[in-house]
Design a protein around this motif. Sequence first.
Motif, mmCIF file in Angstrom:
data_model
loop_
_atom_site.group_PDB
_atom_site.id
_atom_site.type_symbol
_atom_site.label_atom_id
_atom_site.label_comp_id
_atom_site.label_asym_id
_atom_site.label_seq_id
_atom_site.Cartn_x
_atom_site.Cartn_y
_atom_site.Cartn_z
ATOM 1 N N LEU A 44 0.795 -1.236 0.000
ATOM 2 C CA LEU A 44 0.000 0.000 0.000
ATOM 3 C C LEU A 44 0.829 1.291 0.000
ATOM 4 N N PRO A 46 2.069 3.482 2.499
ATOM 5 C CA PRO A 46 1.506 4.606 3.233
ATOM 6 C C PRO A 46 2.578 5.606 3.660
ATOM 7 N N ILE A 82 4.626 9.637 6.915
ATOM 8 C CA ILE A 82 3.503 8.700 6.807
ATOM 9 C C ILE A 82 2.235 9.446 6.403
ATOM 10 N N GLU A 83 1.372 8.738 5.707
ATOM 11 C CA GLU A 83 0.075 9.300 5.330
ATOM 12 C C GLU A 83 -0.787 9.475 6.579
ATOM 13 N N VAL A 86 -5.389 6.710 5.820
ATOM 14 C CA VAL A 86 -5.409 5.538 4.933
ATOM 15 C C VAL A 86 -6.833 5.005 4.977
ATOM 16 N N PHE A 90 -7.900 5.721 -0.489
ATOM 17 C CA PHE A 90 -6.472 5.429 -0.604
ATOM 18 C C PHE A 90 -6.259 3.995 -1.094
ATOM 19 N N TYR A 94 -4.800 2.301 -4.840
ATOM 20 C CA TYR A 94 -3.743 1.297 -4.954
ATOM 21 C C TYR A 94 -4.177 0.174 -5.895
ATOM 22 N N VAL A 128 -3.668 2.835 12.725
ATOM 23 C CA VAL A 128 -3.206 3.125 11.364
ATOM 24 C C VAL A 128 -1.861 3.840 11.410
ATOM 25 N N ALA A 132 1.546 2.439 9.773
ATOM 26 C CA ALA A 132 2.262 3.215 8.760
ATOM 27 C C ALA A 132 3.698 3.507 9.210
#
Length: 211
Positions: A44, A46, A82-83, A86, A90, A94, A128, A132
């Motif tokens: 992914l 992230p 980091i995002e 997510v 998102f 992907y 999350v 990440a």
Amino acid sequence: MKDSIKNLEWRYAVKKFDSEKILSNDKIERLKKAFNLTATSYGLQPIRMVVVQNKELQEKLVASSYGQQQVSQASHVLIICIERVVDKEFIVKYFDRVKNIRNTSDSIITPFEDALVSSFSKKDIKEVKDWATNQAYLALGNLLTVCAFEEIDSCPMEGFSPEAYDELLELEQYGLSSALVLPVGYRAQDDMFADMKKVRRPLKDSIIYIS
């Protein structure tokens, strides 16, 4: 042919960079590509990387790095971020990339995509973020190895204020939060730490072999 072990033995956490020596564009491109090729959970990615090559800005970052001068001395400063979010959008993006690049059919992709969307919808913000951040450490390890192979000096840093970095670099506009910092460049000739022997466990105490 380069010896990967010798290069890893050559590597150390630089305490003083030569501020007059600048990495070539080719070297930076290699690091950028290495970052992008890092393995991440589910694929992914992230994480994103900010590349800073601006002495004035680097000087400002020192105060937010607990006074560590490597940030100002380095040729470039890599900030692994980091995002902040997510979510379904998102994850769908992907899988759209997977379909475009691999021409994978929906019948194969959709069950996995739905499962990930469902799984992440049940995670709270901290879960999350922690997940990440783990991916950011994977990227850091990858970059350190590539730096050693390319004979690029580096200094991995956790000791900084993410909030201050985020504000100074205006990362919120990109939906990012800083996680790790990696100044890169070339060691100074008078860095006393360059010639110190590595301190590691003996292999017999570090490795468990099961046959």
